[in-house]
Design an enzyme around this catalytic site. Structure first.
Site, PDB file in Angstrom:
ATOM      1  N   ALA A  66       0.857  -1.179   0.000  1.00 40.92           N
ATOM      2  CA  ALA A  66       0.000   0.000   0.000  1.00 40.92           C
ATOM      3  C   ALA A  66       0.900   1.239   0.000  1.00 40.92           C
ATOM      4  O   ALA A  66       2.031   1.180   0.493  1.00 40.92           O
ATOM      5  CB  ALA A  66      -0.879  -0.016   1.240  1.00 40.92           C
ATOM      6  N   GLY A 111       0.498  -5.146   0.757  1.00 37.84           N
ATOM      7  CA  GLY A 111      -0.668  -5.216  -0.125  1.00 37.84           C
ATOM      8  C   GLY A 111      -0.362  -5.863  -1.467  1.00 37.84           C
ATOM      9  O   GLY A 111      -1.257  -6.415  -2.118  1.00 37.84           O
ATOM     10  N   GLU A 114      -0.528  -9.499  -0.933  1.00 35.20           N
ATOM     11  CA  GLU A 114      -1.950  -9.840  -0.746  1.00 35.20           C
ATOM     12  C   GLU A 114      -2.675  -9.952  -2.077  1.00 35.20           C
ATOM     13  O   GLU A 114      -3.489 -10.846  -2.291  1.00 35.20           O
ATOM     14  CB  GLU A 114      -2.623  -8.793   0.148  1.00 35.20           C
ATOM     15  CG  GLU A 114      -2.115  -8.872   1.582  1.00 35.20           C
ATOM     16  CD  GLU A 114      -2.703  -7.801   2.483  1.00 35.20           C
ATOM     17  OE1 GLU A 114      -2.598  -6.606   2.138  1.00 35.20           O
ATOM     18  OE2 GLU A 114      -3.269  -8.158   3.532  1.00 35.20           O
ATOM     19  N   GLU A 134       4.187  -5.564   7.405  1.00 37.45           N
ATOM     20  CA  GLU A 134       3.374  -4.521   8.049  1.00 37.45           C
ATOM     21  C   GLU A 134       3.666  -4.312   9.530  1.00 37.45           C
ATOM     22  O   GLU A 134       3.606  -3.182  10.018  1.00 37.45           O
ATOM     23  CB  GLU A 134       1.874  -4.832   7.887  1.00 37.45           C
ATOM     24  CG  GLU A 134       1.318  -4.483   6.519  1.00 37.45           C
ATOM     25  CD  GLU A 134       1.424  -5.635   5.529  1.00 37.45           C
ATOM     26  OE1 GLU A 134       2.247  -6.556   5.761  1.00 37.45           O
ATOM     27  OE2 GLU A 134       0.701  -5.622   4.528  1.00 37.45           O
TER      28      GLU A 134
HETATM   29  N1  CO8 Z   1       4.551   3.208  -0.512  1.00 33.93           N
HETATM   30  C1  CO8 Z   1       4.997   4.381  -0.994  1.00 33.93           C
HETATM   31  N2  CO8 Z   1       6.182   4.554  -1.625  1.00 33.93           N
HETATM   32  C2  CO8 Z   1       6.938   3.458  -1.790  1.00 33.93           C
HETATM   33  C3  CO8 Z   1       6.549   2.183  -1.319  1.00 33.93           C
HETATM   34  C4  CO8 Z   1       5.297   2.090  -0.642  1.00 33.93           C
HETATM   35  N3  CO8 Z   1       4.830   0.930  -0.168  1.00 33.93           N
HETATM   36  N4  CO8 Z   1       7.522   1.303  -1.613  1.00 33.93           N
HETATM   37  C5  CO8 Z   1       8.480   1.973  -2.282  1.00 33.93           C
HETATM   38  N5  CO8 Z   1       8.130   3.293  -2.384  1.00 33.93           N
HETATM   39  C6  CO8 Z   1       8.901   4.380  -3.016  1.00 33.93           C
HETATM   40  C7  CO8 Z   1      10.055   4.826  -2.149  1.00 33.93           C
HETATM   41  O1  CO8 Z   1       9.618   5.752  -1.178  1.00 33.93           O
HETATM   42  C8  CO8 Z   1      10.978   5.435  -3.179  1.00 33.93           C
HETATM   43  O2  CO8 Z   1      10.510   6.728  -3.492  1.00 33.93           O
HETATM   44  P1  CO8 Z   1      11.577   7.966  -3.611  1.00 33.93           P
HETATM   45  O3  CO8 Z   1      12.391   7.623  -4.836  1.00 33.93           O
HETATM   46  O4  CO8 Z   1      10.689   9.152  -3.782  1.00 33.93           O
HETATM   47  O5  CO8 Z   1      12.366   7.940  -2.359  1.00 33.93           O
HETATM   48  C9  CO8 Z   1      10.765   4.557  -4.425  1.00 33.93           C
HETATM   49  O6  CO8 Z   1       9.501   3.890  -4.218  1.00 33.93           O
HETATM   50  C10 CO8 Z   1      11.830   3.503  -4.607  1.00 33.93           C
HETATM   51  O7  CO8 Z   1      11.941   2.785  -3.401  1.00 33.93           O
HETATM   52  P2  CO8 Z   1      13.338   2.500  -2.656  1.00 33.93           P
HETATM   53  O8  CO8 Z   1      14.273   3.642  -2.884  1.00 33.93           O
HETATM   54  O9  CO8 Z   1      13.041   2.122  -1.241  1.00 33.93           O
HETATM   55  O10 CO8 Z   1      13.833   1.223  -3.509  1.00 33.93           O
HETATM   56  P3  CO8 Z   1      14.699  -0.019  -3.023  1.00 33.93           P
HETATM   57  O11 CO8 Z   1      14.977  -0.814  -4.252  1.00 33.93           O
HETATM   58  O12 CO8 Z   1      15.820   0.384  -2.143  1.00 33.93           O
HETATM   59  O13 CO8 Z   1      13.679  -0.879  -2.078  1.00 33.93           O
HETATM   60  C11 CO8 Z   1      11.597  -1.913  -1.470  1.00 33.93           C
HETATM   61  C12 CO8 Z   1      12.503  -1.425  -2.618  1.00 33.93           C
HETATM   62  C13 CO8 Z   1      12.252  -3.109  -0.768  1.00 33.93           C
HETATM   63  C14 CO8 Z   1      10.276  -2.338  -2.114  1.00 33.93           C
HETATM   64  C15 CO8 Z   1      11.385  -0.781  -0.439  1.00 33.93           C
HETATM   65  O14 CO8 Z   1      10.956   0.372  -1.131  1.00 33.93           O
HETATM   66  C16 CO8 Z   1      10.374  -1.091   0.615  1.00 33.93           C
HETATM   67  O15 CO8 Z   1      10.665  -1.755   1.581  1.00 33.93           O
HETATM   68  N6  CO8 Z   1       9.125  -0.549   0.441  1.00 33.93           N
HETATM   69  C17 CO8 Z   1       8.077  -0.674   1.414  1.00 33.93           C
HETATM   70  C18 CO8 Z   1       7.532  -2.081   1.485  1.00 33.93           C
HETATM   71  C19 CO8 Z   1       6.459  -2.181   2.540  1.00 33.93           C
HETATM   72  O16 CO8 Z   1       6.655  -1.957   3.715  1.00 33.93           O
HETATM   73  N7  CO8 Z   1       5.235  -2.557   2.107  1.00 33.93           N
HETATM   74  C20 CO8 Z   1       4.110  -2.715   2.968  1.00 33.93           C
HETATM   75  C21 CO8 Z   1       3.310  -1.455   2.989  1.00 33.93           C
HETATM   76  S1  CO8 Z   1       1.985  -1.506   4.147  1.00 33.93           S
HETATM   77  C22 CO8 Z   1       0.805  -2.384   3.348  1.00 33.93           C
HETATM   78  O17 CO8 Z   1       0.916  -2.814   2.236  1.00 33.93           O
HETATM   79  C23 CO8 Z   1      -0.452  -2.563   4.127  1.00 33.93           C
HETATM   80  C24 CO8 Z   1      -1.574  -3.214   3.339  1.00 33.93           C
HETATM   81  C25 CO8 Z   1      -2.850  -2.905   4.036  1.00 33.93           C
HETATM   82  C26 CO8 Z   1      -4.085  -3.124   3.242  1.00 33.93           C
HETATM   83  C27 CO8 Z   1      -4.041  -2.711   1.797  1.00 33.93           C
HETATM   84  C28 CO8 Z   1      -4.481  -1.302   1.616  1.00 33.93           C
HETATM   85  C29 CO8 Z   1      -4.338  -0.848   0.140  1.00 33.93           C
END
Ligand code: CO8
Length: 260
Positions: A66, A111, A114, A134
């Site tokens: 998400a 998400g 999921e 999460e």
């Molecule tokens: N949300 C918003 N922005 C994101 C997300 C995210 N989930 N994931 C990545 N981005 C953005 C980063 O902020 C970054 O943006 P910017 O260039 O502006 O800084 C860009 O994407 C690239 O990301 P990274 O620089 O972090 O890239 P890496 O290759 O180093 O890492 C990862 C990639 C491993 C995917 C890392 O970005 C990461 O860990 N992301 C978050 C993953 C996460 O925690 N996901 C769970 C989110 S909570 C959730 O899904 C709850 C679901 C609930 C119900 C569903 C509702 C819709």
């Protein structure tokens, strides 16, 4: 098809592909992306010539979860709305009367994991990442993840992934039963297309009923599921493809299905 803001919808013959397209945030799921997916699913649902759907995020990321920026200031009321919308998308995929194949390269987290679990088949690249991180953000999976993960991998692995936040790669995801197949990243789309073509050869009604019966077993347990399966089994005998399939076997020739 119209131009969507967050996805690309294409259809070639009987196979449609939805490609999630928010590369600047690793395909994170915002409200607009959910709306686009649901609109595309509805187009696919209404078009009986479409027999299989492939859902992909392209070569770099499936879905990184998400959109955390959209969610961070939410109160519980807003969070409930967000989760309901995500549940609606995932349930729509699960209820679609055709097979849905997730073609996964890169992160399928939160998400994103999921949404992948709501699909019928998951073809993962070796470098694909699966996880429900999460709890590390102070929340829990909110779009069916705790439930679907348990049915796919069992409570032991599910607790390791959800409570300890363990992220696994394609090969381990295959070994634990989370994905259908693990191939090299370059082969993911080819393999998904091959599977889609194979599924297109099967009679549509039989596939639709088989999916419904298996999903019913997962949702409701075996005892009512067996009755449901029996009624769907009998329903197959209303189709021309049942007559053709069995006649072809007896006549020792390949069947000619017309999906009626
Ligand atoms: N949300 C918003 N922005 C994101 C997300 C995210 N989930 N994931 C990545 N981005 C953005 C980063 O902020 C970054 O943006 P910017 O260039 O502006 O800084 C860009 O994407 C690239 O990301 P990274 O620089 O972090 O890239 P890496 O290759 O180093 O890492 C990862 C990639 C491993 C995917 C890392 O970005 C990461 O860990 N992301 C978050 C993953 C996460 O925690 N996901 C769970 C989110 S909570 C959730 O899904 C709850 C679901 C609930 C119900 C569903 C509702 C819709």
């Amino acid at each position: 098809y119209k131009e969507f803001e967050n996805i690309i919808l294409e259809t070639k013959g009987s196979i449609s592909t939805i490609t999630i397209n928010r590369p600047h945030v690793m395909n994170a799921l915002c409200k607009g992306l959910h709306n686009d997916i649901v609109e595309a699913l509805d187009i696919i649902r209404k078009d009986q010539s479409i027999r299989v759907l492939i859902l992909t995020g392209g070569k770099k990321a499936f879905v990184a979860g998400a959109d955390i920026k959209e969610m961070m200031e939410a109160d519980s009321f807003e969070a409930e709305r967000t989760a309901s919308q995500a549940h609606f998308t995932n349930d729509f995929i699960e209820a679609l009367p055709i097979p849905v194949i997730a073609a996964i390269c890169g992160p399928a987290l939160g998400g994103g994991c999921e949404i992948a679990m709501a699909c019928d088949f998951r073809i993962a690249g070796e470098k694909a990442m699966f996880g429900l991180p999460e709890t590390g953000l102070g929340v829990i999976p909110g779009a069916g993840g705790t439930q679907r993960l348990v049915t796919l991998v069992g409570p032991v692995k599910a607790k390791e992934m959800v409570m300890a936040g363990k992220v696994i790669r394609g090969k381990e995801a295959f070994d634990t039963g989370l994905v259908t197949m693990c191939v090299s990243d370059d082969e993911v789309m080819n393999e998904a297309t091959r599977l889609a073509e194979k599924l297109c050869e099967k009679p549509a009604a039989a596939l639709q009923y088989a999916k419904a019966a298996i999903n019913h077993a997962v949702e409701n347990g075996i005892s009512t599921g067996k009755k449901y399966e029996k009624s769907l089994f009998s329903l197959c005998f209303e189709t021309e493809d049942q007559k053709e399939g069995m006649k072809a076997f007896v006549e020792k020739r390949p069947p000619l299905f017309n999906h009626k």
